[in-house]
Design a protein around this motif. Sequence first.
Motif, PDB file in Angstrom:
ATOM      1  N   GLU A  88      48.936  46.618  80.506  1.00  0.00           N
ATOM      2  CA  GLU A  88      48.254  45.665  81.374  1.00  0.00           C
ATOM      3  C   GLU A  88      48.729  44.234  81.108  1.00  0.00           C
ATOM      4  O   GLU A  88      48.939  43.461  82.046  1.00  0.00           O
ATOM      5  N   ARG A  89      48.903  43.863  79.851  1.00  0.00           N
ATOM      6  CA  ARG A  89      49.405  42.514  79.520  1.00  0.00           C
ATOM      7  C   ARG A  89      50.798  42.303  80.094  1.00  0.00           C
ATOM      8  O   ARG A  89      51.109  41.231  80.617  1.00  0.00           O
ATOM      9  N   GLU A  90      51.655  43.313  80.006  1.00  0.00           N
ATOM     10  CA  GLU A  90      53.009  43.185  80.531  1.00  0.00           C
ATOM     11  C   GLU A  90      53.002  43.069  82.054  1.00  0.00           C
ATOM     12  O   GLU A  90      53.741  42.267  82.636  1.00  0.00           O
ATOM     13  N   VAL A  91      52.158  43.860  82.708  1.00  0.00           N
ATOM     14  CA  VAL A  91      52.034  43.775  84.171  1.00  0.00           C
ATOM     15  C   VAL A  91      51.569  42.376  84.571  1.00  0.00           C
ATOM     16  O   VAL A  91      52.119  41.755  85.493  1.00  0.00           O
ATOM     17  N   ASN A  92      50.586  41.851  83.865  1.00  0.00           N
ATOM     18  CA  ASN A  92      50.091  40.499  84.162  1.00  0.00           C
ATOM     19  C   ASN A  92      51.175  39.451  83.932  1.00  0.00           C
ATOM     20  O   ASN A  92      51.318  38.506  84.716  1.00  0.00           O
ATOM     21  N   ARG A  93      51.935  39.585  82.861  1.00  0.00           N
ATOM     22  CA  ARG A  93      53.003  38.640  82.594  1.00  0.00           C
ATOM     23  C   ARG A  93      54.064  38.662  83.699  1.00  0.00           C
ATOM     24  O   ARG A  93      54.511  37.619  84.171  1.00  0.00           O
ATOM     25  N   ILE A  94      54.421  39.856  84.158  1.00  0.00           N
ATOM     26  CA  ILE A  94      55.409  39.980  85.216  1.00  0.00           C
ATOM     27  C   ILE A  94      54.872  39.402  86.521  1.00  0.00           C
ATOM     28  O   ILE A  94      55.581  38.700  87.247  1.00  0.00           O
ATOM     29  N   ASN A  95      53.611  39.674  86.791  1.00  0.00           N
ATOM     30  CA  ASN A  95      53.006  39.134  88.009  1.00  0.00           C
ATOM     31  C   ASN A  95      52.976  37.608  87.964  1.00  0.00           C
ATOM     32  O   ASN A  95      53.238  36.954  88.993  1.00  0.00           O
ATOM     33  N   ARG A  96      52.642  37.022  86.826  1.00  0.00           N
ATOM     34  CA  ARG A  96      52.623  35.554  86.702  1.00  0.00           C
ATOM     35  C   ARG A  96      54.020  34.984  86.873  1.00  0.00           C
ATOM     36  O   ARG A  96      54.222  33.965  87.513  1.00  0.00           O
ATOM     37  N   ALA A  97      55.010  35.629  86.289  1.00  0.00           N
ATOM     38  CA  ALA A  97      56.393  35.152  86.399  1.00  0.00           C
ATOM     39  C   ALA A  97      56.891  35.271  87.831  1.00  0.00           C
ATOM     40  O   ALA A  97      57.647  34.408  88.310  1.00  0.00           O
ATOM     41  N   GLY A  98      56.482  36.307  88.522  1.00  0.00           N
ATOM     42  CA  GLY A  98      56.894  36.490  89.907  1.00  0.00           C
ATOM     43  C   GLY A  98      56.244  35.509  90.860  1.00  0.00           C
ATOM     44  O   GLY A  98      56.803  35.112  91.869  1.00  0.00           O
ATOM     45  N   ALA A  99      55.036  35.075  90.525  1.00  0.00           N
ATOM     46  CA  ALA A  99      54.280  34.152  91.382  1.00  0.00           C
ATOM     47  C   ALA A  99      54.768  32.713  91.202  1.00  0.00           C
ATOM     48  O   ALA A  99      54.552  31.862  92.062  1.00  0.00           O
ATOM     49  N   ALA A 100      55.415  32.417  90.107  1.00  0.00           N
ATOM     50  CA  ALA A 100      55.835  31.034  89.828  1.00  0.00           C
ATOM     51  C   ALA A 100      57.059  30.620  90.579  1.00  0.00           C
ATOM     52  O   ALA A 100      57.790  31.243  91.182  1.00  0.00           O
TER      53      ALA A 100
END
Length: 100
Positions: A88-100
């Motif tokens: 879940e932490r990795e998914v959130n990190r990827i989602n944040r990086a993709g949104a930036a």
Amino acid sequence: MYTRRENADIEADPVRARAVRQLHLKRGLQIHALIYVMANLIQVIVWFAYTPEQFFWPLWSILGWGIGLVFHIWAVYSGVGLDEERIEREVNRINRAGAA
């Protein structure tokens, strides 16, 4: 390896699936440790029977293979793995990086 019913039970219960996986890892470690002890014991017996006055050459196998066994023990008992929290932490990190 498993019956269809056992596979269904494992797939239906993630805690059971994790427990089964952990038991397989521990069994693999037990087999690894047993083979390590047996193989190195045979080498020590051969050394003692034929060349006890020379350098203790089984040391290289004991140390080299022992390092691998220590890493195997660490991998089984360290608790480091792909648990849901890490995923879940990795998914959130990827989602944040993709949104930036």
